[in-house]
Every structure is written in C-alpha cells, then in structure tokens.
Design an enzyme around this catalytic site. Structure first.
Site, PDB file in Angstrom:
ATOM      1  N   GLN A 105       0.863  -1.174   0.000  1.00  0.00           N
ATOM      2  CA  GLN A 105       0.000   0.000   0.000  1.00  0.00           C
ATOM      3  C   GLN A 105       0.903   1.228   0.000  1.00  0.00           C
ATOM      4  O   GLN A 105       1.708   1.409   0.920  1.00  0.00           O
ATOM      5  CB  GLN A 105      -0.887  -0.004   1.245  1.00  0.00           C
ATOM      6  N   TYR A 175      -6.501  10.695   3.699  1.00  0.00           N
ATOM      7  CA  TYR A 175      -5.071  10.874   3.490  1.00  0.00           C
ATOM      8  C   TYR A 175      -4.930  11.901   2.362  1.00  0.00           C
ATOM      9  O   TYR A 175      -5.924  12.433   1.881  1.00  0.00           O
ATOM     10  CB  TYR A 175      -4.413   9.530   3.130  1.00  0.00           C
ATOM     11  N   ARG A 355      -9.954  -7.179   9.771  1.00  0.00           N
ATOM     12  CA  ARG A 355      -9.955  -7.641  11.161  1.00  0.00           C
ATOM     13  C   ARG A 355     -10.088  -9.154  11.302  1.00  0.00           C
ATOM     14  O   ARG A 355      -9.468  -9.756  12.185  1.00  0.00           O
ATOM     15  CB  ARG A 355     -11.087  -6.935  11.926  1.00  0.00           C
TER      16      ARG A 355
HETATM   17  C1  LIG Z   1      -5.682  -2.454  13.252  1.00  0.00           C
HETATM   18  C2  LIG Z   1      -6.080  -1.904  11.916  1.00  0.00           C
HETATM   19  C3  LIG Z   1      -5.159  -1.188  11.154  1.00  0.00           C
HETATM   20  C4  LIG Z   1      -5.514  -0.686   9.900  1.00  0.00           C
HETATM   21  N1  LIG Z   1      -4.567  -0.047   9.131  1.00  0.00           N
HETATM   22  C5  LIG Z   1      -4.888   0.355   7.878  1.00  0.00           C
HETATM   23  C6  LIG Z   1      -3.916   0.934   7.024  1.00  0.00           C
HETATM   24  O1  LIG Z   1      -2.739   1.069   7.374  1.00  0.00           O
HETATM   25  N2  LIG Z   1      -4.304   1.331   5.797  1.00  0.00           N
HETATM   26  C7  LIG Z   1      -5.593   1.195   5.371  1.00  0.00           C
HETATM   27  O2  LIG Z   1      -5.910   1.583   4.252  1.00  0.00           O
HETATM   28  N3  LIG Z   1      -6.541   0.650   6.144  1.00  0.00           N
HETATM   29  C8  LIG Z   1      -6.216   0.213   7.368  1.00  0.00           C
HETATM   30  N4  LIG Z   1      -7.161  -0.394   8.154  1.00  0.00           N
HETATM   31  C9  LIG Z   1      -8.533  -0.563   7.621  1.00  0.00           C
HETATM   32  C10 LIG Z   1      -8.716  -1.938   6.965  1.00  0.00           C
HETATM   33  O3  LIG Z   1      -7.907  -2.092   5.833  1.00  0.00           O
HETATM   34  C11 LIG Z   1     -10.180  -2.122   6.525  1.00  0.00           C
HETATM   35  O4  LIG Z   1     -10.490  -1.072   5.632  1.00  0.00           O
HETATM   36  C12 LIG Z   1     -11.166  -2.119   7.700  1.00  0.00           C
HETATM   37  O5  LIG Z   1     -10.656  -2.836   8.797  1.00  0.00           O
HETATM   38  C13 LIG Z   1     -12.512  -2.724   7.282  1.00  0.00           C
HETATM   39  O6  LIG Z   1     -12.360  -4.052   6.858  1.00  0.00           O
HETATM   40  P1  LIG Z   1     -12.748  -5.308   7.829  1.00  0.00           P
HETATM   41  O7  LIG Z   1     -14.188  -5.157   8.173  1.00  0.00           O
HETATM   42  O8  LIG Z   1     -12.481  -6.510   6.976  1.00  0.00           O
HETATM   43  O9  LIG Z   1     -11.878  -5.235   9.026  1.00  0.00           O
HETATM   44  C14 LIG Z   1      -6.823  -0.882   9.414  1.00  0.00           C
HETATM   45  C15 LIG Z   1      -7.737  -1.615  10.183  1.00  0.00           C
HETATM   46  C16 LIG Z   1      -7.381  -2.122  11.418  1.00  0.00           C
HETATM   47  C17 LIG Z   1      -8.385  -2.915  12.200  1.00  0.00           C
END
Ligand SMILES: Cc1cc2nc3c(=O)[nH]c(=O)nc-3n(C[C@H](O)[C@H](O)[C@H](O)COP(=O)(O)O)c2cc1C
Length: 404
Positions: A105, A175, A355
């Site tokens: 990314q 961002y 997650r």
């Molecule tokens: C601990 C954590 C760190 C994350 N860090 C990033 C990141 O660095 N860049 C990003 O685009 N999204 C980040 N996200 C968002 C996830 O990529 C994703 O968009 C979000 O968790 C929803 O997806 P999920 O329901 O499958 O968890 C992060 C999410 C979590 C839980």
C-alpha cells in the site's frame, strides 16, 4: 423468461488481477502492523504476512509504505527508499514461499501524517491543525503536489524492485489524495480546489504517474489498484455521488486494475471505516496527556459508533458495481463463506478482509475446508489502538500467539 445460465464465480478459484494471477479472490486488507520500529522491515513484519499467506489468502497487503518520510502517519512507518529494499525483498520472498501474492500500500498521509514523530512537515490542501500530532499541516504548494506525485512513481518502481506483485495506491480515509477530494478539507481556490474535476487532480495524477512508472519499468509487470473512499460519512465531506464520479474518471483513465472500496476518514470519522464498538477508553489510553484528556472529553464525537453488520459497505458498493465495468474489491465486514459468495454473486471480483484475518490468519484455509466456519472477530475494534504499540487482536492474541 431468463434463459441465461447462472454464472457462479468461485471465490476460491484462481483469478487475474491485471497481469498477476492470484490463487483465489481473497485479499488480506492493509492493517497497519506497527512492526517496523526503524522504518524498515523486521522479522516480526515478515511473520505478520507469512501467517495469512500460509493461511490461504490470494494476496496480502503491506500497510503502509509511505512515499515520503513526511507522508507517514507515524515516524516508525516504512517509507519507500533504496535502504528499505533488501528487507522488503525478504518479505516478498517469504510470502511467495507460502504461495500467496503480496501488495504494497503506497500513499501520502497528508493531514493525517504525524509531523511530530515524522520530524517532517505534514501536507494538506489548506493549513490544517492535526489534534493527534498537535502540529499544523502545511498547505501543499504546486511544487509539493508535483513532488508527491513523482514520489508515488518512485515508490511503485521500488515496489517492483522489491518483488511485489501489486501496489495499492491510497486514495482513501482523508489521506492526502482523499483530503483533496473532500470539499470539507479542500478549500483551495486554485486549480486543485473548487470543482470536483479540480479536487480529483491529485488522485488522478498519482494513479497516472504510478501506471506510467509500472508500464515503463521493463522488469516484471505488477498490478495497480487503489483504495478509494466511497463516502467519509461526514457532513460536507466526500459524498457518494462525487466518489462515484471520481471512480468513473479513474476507470476511463485506464490506470487501475481494480478499485478497493472503503469508507470513512481517519481524520474526522474513523469508526465509519470499521463499524462496531468504539474503543474509546483503549484509544485514549494509547496517547499521553493532554491528547488523552481531549480524547476522553470529545471522544464520542470523534469515535462515533455505527452498528456492525456483515458486508456493511455493500449497500454503497452496489452503486459502484452498477456503474463501473472494471474489477472491484468489496471490503468491510467480510468474515465468512456466505458473504464471500454473496459478493461474487453481486459481481465483485475480489473480497478484502482486515480484522477477521488479523484475529485468525488461517481463517481462509479453514473456510475453504468447511464453509460453516465462523470468524472469532467480535468487532470490538480494540485492535485499532494497538497500532500505536504492536498491532494484534485482543480476542485471540494473534498474530503474537501464533507460530508459523
Ligand atoms: C488495526 C487496523 C489497522 C488498519 N490499518 C490500515 C492501514 O494502514 N491502511 C488502510 O488503508 N486501512 C487500514 N485499516 C482498515 C482496513 O484495511 C479495513 O479497511 C477495515 O478494517 C474494514 O475491513 P474489515 O471489516 O475486513 O476489518 C486498518 C484496520 C485495522 C483494524
């Protein structure tokens, strides 16, 4: 009567993402690892990605490889520079060794960047106070914008040199590129502000530069994807219809192999990204006073709660699926086989999971073996504040509790 046979896309079948073939259609979404204390790859970071790779994902995504030191959300994040390449090469080799592909990314955090820990100024469409870093982000000049676009191209070239299969350009979460798209944050009056066409210039310019860098690299071809906010859920912010128009321009520009559809803003509405519980106490606890005091006082405004449901971004994403022909990656609350099949049936090409795979990096293999398997993720979102120490799931203890 409809005589067309129903076409069933198997989420576990191999699929092309641009020039790259993934062994299945499941992507580990970027979850910042907090495993690069010197802004370089560590064995810890490698293990972090080896686990979901061994656990069956088609591709894992390294979060977050900034294109410049000032573009990091914190000073311990990797930024793409020649010094980082040997470590990144070890990382990509390790993931390939498990049969998965790997994406970097790349992006510039803009107003979300932490100027204090980065020891470099943050950039924003206009001068902007970031309460988490307690620093002002500087208004980006035209030269800054040109440099940031060029830095994305450099980062893409470095990603190829390091053995990545894809780069994911960050156009979301307010961002830098996303903050220019936001009418709330972008109050400029020059050619980068005002109309959506002007506000979209940074996002489109970045993607074009990355595409050109990839096409002219000469070595292996990689996929180029983008993570785009469909709406930030903020009054006056990025509305769905504008994001859809931006996506249409990105499609017609031809620079992307797929778009991953996200929502929310790390800056003003983070819980819209996640849905589920707002971990206010844990979040405040990750900061020192006075930021932690401010967080406790105003926290419920910052961490607004949205009820969790499976595939909570599907409703918005359908609007994009209906109007775009290019490959789309559905994200947000995907945790089981039923939801994956639903995403395929609705015409999405890939699913991304954050997650659920943080909690159980081997979930994909287990779902493949038994479609009734359910995720242990409770959407407590307490993993979120662990990004300030060492990212992990507080329910399962993964990835720390696991061995490869
Ligand atoms: C601990 C954590 C760190 C994350 N860090 C990033 C990141 O660095 N860049 C990003 O685009 N999204 C980040 N996200 C968002 C996830 O990529 C994703 O968009 C979000 O968790 C929803 O997806 P999920 O329901 O499958 O968890 C992060 C999410 C979590 C839980």
């Amino acid at each position: 009567m409809n005589t067309q046979p129903e076409v069933f896309t198997d989420v576990f079948g191999a699929a092309k993402l641009g020039p790259v073939t993934l062994r299945n259609r499941i992507i580990k979404a970027a979850t910042f690892e907090a495993a690069s204390p010197n802004a370089l790859v560590t064995d810890d970071l490698i293990r972090y990605h080896q686990l979901p790779a061994a656990g069956g994902v088609g591709m894992t995504t390294v979060a977050y490889c900034a294109v410049a030191p000032g573009g990091r959300t914190d000073g311990w994040q990797i930024w793409m520079r020649p010094e980082a390449i040997p470590g990144l090469r070890r990382l990509t080799d390790a993931v390939h060794g498990e049969g998965a592909a790997i994406s970097a990314q790349i992006g510039h955090a803009g107003p979300v960047a932490n100027a204090r820990t980065n020891k470099a100024p943050a950039l924003a469409p206009i001068r902007f106070f970031n309460p988490l870093s307690m620093r002002f982000a500087r208004k980006a000049t035209k030269d800054d914008i040109r440099d940031v676009i060029a830095a994305h191209a450099d980062a893409a070239r470095l990603a190829i040199d390091a053995g990545f299969d894809a780069v994911e350009v960050h156009l979301g979460h307010n961002y830098l590129a996303s903050s220019f798209l936001s009418p709330l944050l972008n109050r400029r009056t020059d050619e980068f502000g005002g109309s959506l066409e002007n506000r979209a210039k940074v996002a489109r310019g970045v993607v074009r530069a990355v595409r050109d860098a990839v096409d002219s690299h000469g070595a292996k071809q990689i996929a180029v994807t983008a993570k785009l906010t469909m709406t930030d859920g903020v009054r006056g912010g990025i509305p769905l219809d504008e994001a859809l128009q931006t996506a249409k321009w990105l499609e017609s520009d031809g620079g992307l192999d797929a778009i991953e559809l996200t929502a929310g803003s790390s800056l003003v509405n983070p819980m819209y990204l996640f849905h589920g519980d707002a971990p206010l106490k844990e979040f405040a606890g990750a900061f020192k006073p006075p930021i932690s005091w401010g967080m406790r006082m105003t926290g419920t405004k910052f961490l607004r709660e949205y009820p969790y449901r499976e595939a909570y971004l599907l409703r918005h994403a359908r609007a994009f699926r209906a109007e775009l022909t290019m490959p789309l990656i559905l994200l947000g609350g995907i945790t089981n086989r039923e939801t994956m099949d639903k995403a395929m049936a609705e015409g999405f090409d890939f699913v991304a999971m954050g997650r659920a795979l943080l909690a159980e990096p081997d979930l994909v293999n287990r779902i493949k073996a038994d479609s009734a398997v359910r995720s242990l993720c409770t959407h407590c979102n307490k993993c979120m504040p662990t990004i300030y120490t060492h990212t992990h799931c507080v329910v399962t203890g993964a990835p720390d509790a696991l061995t490869i």
